[in-house]
Design a protein around this motif. Structure first.
Motif, PDB file in Angstrom:
ATOM      1  N   THR A  47       0.707  -1.155  -0.088  1.00 56.09           N
ATOM      2  CA  THR A  47       0.037   0.060   0.053  1.00 56.09           C
ATOM      3  C   THR A  47       0.964   1.204   0.042  1.00 56.09           C
ATOM      4  OG1 THR A  47       0.078   0.328   2.382  1.00 56.09           O
ATOM      5  CG2 THR A  47      -1.865  -1.193   1.215  1.00 56.09           C
ATOM      6  N   TYR A  48       0.250   2.456  -0.208  1.00 49.65           N
ATOM      7  CA  TYR A  48       1.120   3.796  -0.162  1.00 49.65           C
ATOM      8  C   TYR A  48       1.669   4.011   0.970  1.00 49.65           C
ATOM      9  CZ  TYR A  48      -3.210   5.564   1.937  1.00 49.65           C
ATOM     10  OH  TYR A  48      -4.092   5.666   2.689  1.00 49.65           O
ATOM     11  N   ARG A  49       0.988   3.532   2.115  1.00 51.68           N
ATOM     12  CA  ARG A  49       1.452   3.773   3.605  1.00 51.68           C
ATOM     13  C   ARG A  49       3.025   3.286   3.677  1.00 51.68           C
ATOM     14  NH1 ARG A  49      -1.111   5.399   7.875  1.00 51.68           N
ATOM     15  NH2 ARG A  49      -3.359   6.308   7.660  1.00 51.68           N
ATOM     16  N   HIS A  50       3.229   2.219   2.827  1.00 46.33           N
ATOM     17  CA  HIS A  50       4.631   1.775   3.128  1.00 46.33           C
ATOM     18  C   HIS A  50       5.663   2.494   2.695  1.00 46.33           C
ATOM     19  CE1 HIS A  50       7.723  -1.448   2.864  1.00 46.33           C
ATOM     20  NE2 HIS A  50       7.945  -1.140   1.619  1.00 46.33           N
ATOM     21  N   PHE A  51       5.289   3.519   1.771  1.00 46.68           N
ATOM     22  CA  PHE A  51       6.360   4.510   1.342  1.00 46.68           C
ATOM     23  C   PHE A  51       6.494   5.754   2.284  1.00 46.68           C
ATOM     24  CE2 PHE A  51       5.061   1.850  -2.121  1.00 46.68           C
ATOM     25  CZ  PHE A  51       6.260   1.167  -2.333  1.00 46.68           C
ATOM     26  N   MET A  52       5.557   6.058   3.110  1.00 46.43           N
ATOM     27  CA  MET A  52       5.395   7.328   3.721  1.00 46.43           C
ATOM     28  C   MET A  52       6.414   7.366   5.047  1.00 46.43           C
ATOM     29  SD  MET A  52       1.136   7.410   3.826  1.00 46.43           S
ATOM     30  CE  MET A  52       1.056   8.743   4.791  1.00 46.43           C
ATOM     31  N   LYS A  53       6.994   8.370   5.135  1.00 47.87           N
ATOM     32  CA  LYS A  53       7.941   8.644   6.287  1.00 47.87           C
ATOM     33  C   LYS A  53       7.179   8.516   7.708  1.00 47.87           C
ATOM     34  CE  LYS A  53      11.001  11.805   3.443  1.00 47.87           C
ATOM     35  NZ  LYS A  53      11.403  12.956   3.390  1.00 47.87           N
ATOM     36  N   HIS A  54       7.952   8.893   8.801  1.00 48.18           N
ATOM     37  CA  HIS A  54       7.612   9.018  10.049  1.00 48.18           C
ATOM     38  C   HIS A  54       6.498  10.121   9.846  1.00 48.18           C
ATOM     39  CE1 HIS A  54      10.801  11.829  10.072  1.00 48.18           C
ATOM     40  NE2 HIS A  54      10.048  12.492  10.756  1.00 48.18           N
ATOM     41  N   THR A  55       5.477   9.693  10.732  1.00 44.11           N
ATOM     42  CA  THR A  55       4.452  10.780  10.872  1.00 44.11           C
ATOM     43  C   THR A  55       4.838  11.995  11.833  1.00 44.11           C
ATOM     44  OG1 THR A  55       2.190  11.208  11.975  1.00 44.11           O
ATOM     45  CG2 THR A  55       3.708   9.667  13.148  1.00 44.11           C
ATOM     46  N   HIS A  60       9.635  21.029   7.901  1.00 44.80           N
ATOM     47  CA  HIS A  60       9.577  19.798   8.518  1.00 44.80           C
ATOM     48  C   HIS A  60      10.252  18.593   7.584  1.00 44.80           C
ATOM     49  CE1 HIS A  60       7.161  21.087  11.963  1.00 44.80           C
ATOM     50  NE2 HIS A  60       6.239  21.735  11.361  1.00 44.80           N
ATOM     51  N   ASN A  61      10.916  19.094   6.530  1.00 43.97           N
ATOM     52  CA  ASN A  61      11.752  18.227   5.730  1.00 43.97           C
ATOM     53  C   ASN A  61      10.828  16.982   4.997  1.00 43.97           C
ATOM     54  OD1 ASN A  61      14.058  17.292   4.388  1.00 43.97           O
ATOM     55  ND2 ASN A  61      14.789  15.978   5.980  1.00 43.97           N
ATOM     56  N   LEU A  62       9.642  17.367   4.730  1.00 44.17           N
ATOM     57  CA  LEU A  62       8.771  16.321   4.449  1.00 44.17           C
ATOM     58  C   LEU A  62       8.619  16.061   2.885  1.00 44.17           C
ATOM     59  CD1 LEU A  62       5.626  17.381   6.657  1.00 44.17           C
ATOM     60  CD2 LEU A  62       7.322  15.604   6.963  1.00 44.17           C
ATOM     61  N   LEU A 118      -4.639  11.146  -0.763  1.00 43.19           N
ATOM     62  CA  LEU A 118      -3.856  12.393  -0.663  1.00 43.19           C
ATOM     63  C   LEU A 118      -4.338  12.937   0.819  1.00 43.19           C
ATOM     64  CD1 LEU A 118      -2.404  14.945  -1.567  1.00 43.19           C
ATOM     65  CD2 LEU A 118      -4.265  15.723  -2.702  1.00 43.19           C
ATOM     66  N   LEU A 119      -5.574  13.101   1.347  1.00 47.15           N
ATOM     67  CA  LEU A 119      -6.006  13.554   2.406  1.00 47.15           C
ATOM     68  C   LEU A 119      -5.304  12.903   3.605  1.00 47.15           C
ATOM     69  CD1 LEU A 119      -9.682  14.591   1.624  1.00 47.15           C
ATOM     70  CD2 LEU A 119      -7.887  16.140   2.127  1.00 47.15           C
ATOM     71  N   ASP A 120      -5.352  11.465   3.246  1.00 48.76           N
ATOM     72  CA  ASP A 120      -4.731  10.546   4.506  1.00 48.76           C
ATOM     73  C   ASP A 120      -3.138  10.939   4.675  1.00 48.76           C
ATOM     74  OD1 ASP A 120      -4.646   8.577   6.549  1.00 48.76           O
ATOM     75  OD2 ASP A 120      -3.856   7.009   4.850  1.00 48.76           O
ATOM     76  N   LYS A 121      -2.651  11.091   3.510  1.00 48.65           N
ATOM     77  CA  LYS A 121      -1.026  11.526   3.765  1.00 48.65           C
ATOM     78  C   LYS A 121      -1.256  13.097   4.549  1.00 48.65           C
ATOM     79  CE  LYS A 121       0.591   8.986  -0.341  1.00 48.65           C
ATOM     80  NZ  LYS A 121       1.259   9.228  -1.505  1.00 48.65           N
ATOM     81  N   LEU A 122      -1.912  13.787   4.018  1.00 47.37           N
ATOM     82  CA  LEU A 122      -2.028  15.325   4.675  1.00 47.37           C
ATOM     83  C   LEU A 122      -2.076  15.115   6.358  1.00 47.37           C
ATOM     84  CD1 LEU A 122      -4.030  17.581   2.119  1.00 47.37           C
ATOM     85  CD2 LEU A 122      -1.507  17.480   2.626  1.00 47.37           C
ATOM     86  N   TYR A 123      -2.942  14.212   6.515  1.00 45.63           N
ATOM     87  CA  TYR A 123      -2.931  13.978   7.748  1.00 45.63           C
ATOM     88  C   TYR A 123      -2.070  13.155   8.620  1.00 45.63           C
ATOM     89  CZ  TYR A 123      -5.722  12.738  12.416  1.00 45.63           C
ATOM     90  OH  TYR A 123      -5.894  12.499  13.541  1.00 45.63           O
ATOM     91  N   HIS A 124      -1.427  12.302   8.047  1.00 46.37           N
ATOM     92  CA  HIS A 124      -0.162  11.557   8.527  1.00 46.37           C
ATOM     93  C   HIS A 124       0.857  12.690   8.561  1.00 46.37           C
ATOM     94  CE1 HIS A 124       2.669   8.099   8.701  1.00 46.37           C
ATOM     95  NE2 HIS A 124       3.465   9.007   8.169  1.00 46.37           N
ATOM     96  N   TYR A 125       1.168  13.523   7.711  1.00 51.20           N
ATOM     97  CA  TYR A 125       2.331  14.428   8.196  1.00 51.20           C
ATOM     98  C   TYR A 125       2.022  15.932   8.743  1.00 51.20           C
ATOM     99  CZ  TYR A 125       4.648  11.612   4.606  1.00 51.20           C
ATOM    100  OH  TYR A 125       5.394  10.467   4.094  1.00 51.20           O
TER     101      TYR A 125
END
Length: 234
Positions: free
Chosen positions: A22-30, A145-147, A201-208
């Motif tokens: 899933t896309y969450r696998h590639f996301m950095k730390h929250t 925040h170096n995102l 996209l909205l989930d990623k914004l919330y994650h970061y």
């Protein structure tokens, strides 16, 4: 024509095979800061944005002409800044600013089907101004925040496709001098913007860390959007 433009993203998405990752696998730390980054704007910022507006035709007869805003740039920024600040406080993007007017541009000299046209989307000038206000704040937040990935060369200050090509070329020369083999994979994503999943996209914004009223504003911006297609003078 309008149906083709509005359904192309959904149509292409259904052809993408499901992935075990899933896309969450590639996301950095929250980012747990969860601080409100939508700082209020002011008349000075709005005045600069109006100054940089391009003198183009408007999207509809009901739109405010950009040349009018330039002429009244000593009066309207104060009012606009208060209105934009109110939108950021309550987390709402005005519905009248979500209406996009598309003009079909043929990809070929003699197109034979609607799929051989690409839409040029024009939004109300007020929407463009507000989007600029939001963009500057999101970009500053992502940078602070170096995102953003360092290998992203689009939509970043002091970055461009020319810089990306230069770095690739430099890497090729370095590998050649070291007698190494270089393999490259280039992908061209069809209708990448149209296929973007808004919920992801909205989930990623919330994650970061973009949460609360800020997240509500972007969610409101992405939902209930309207588009129409203009053919000729109609």
């Amino acid at each position: 024509m309008n149906n083709v433009f509005s359904e192309v993203g959904k149509s292409l998405s259904t052809k993408v095979k499901p992935s075990p990752t899933t896309y969450r696998h590639f996301m950095k730390h929250t980012n747990s800061n969860n601080a409100s980054f939508l700082a209020p704007t002011d008349a000075y910022e709005i005045q600069l944005l109006i100054k940089n507006l391009k003198m183009k035709s408007n999207s509809s007869p009901n739109d405010i002409p950009s040349n009018f805003l330039k002429i009244a740039s000593c009066i309207v920024p104060e009012w606009l800044s208060k209105f934009f600040n109110k939108c950021m406080i309550i987390g709402k993007f005005p519905d009248s600013w979500k209406i996009a007017h598309n003009t079909p541009i043929p990809k070929l000299h003699s197109p034979s089907s609607s799929s051989e046209y690409r839409p040029i989307s024009v939004l109300p000038v007020m929407s463009k101004l507000f989007e600029k206000v939001l963009y500057h704040r999101v970009y500053s937040y992502m940078t602070e925040h170096n995102l953003s990935d360092k290998r992203q060369y689009s939509f970043r200050e002091n970055h461009s496709t020319e810089l990306a090509i230069t770095i690739i070329y430099d890497e090729l020369l370095r590998n050649f001098n070291n007698k190494l083999i270089t393999c490259s994979l280039f992908l061209d994503l069809s209708k990448a913007f149209d296929c973007c999943d808004h919920e992801i996209l909205l989930d990623k914004l919330y994650h970061y860390g973009i949460r609360g009223v800020s997240h509500k504003l972007f969610s409101n911006f992405l939902h209930n959007k309207i588009q129409c297609t203009k053919i000729g003078a109609f």
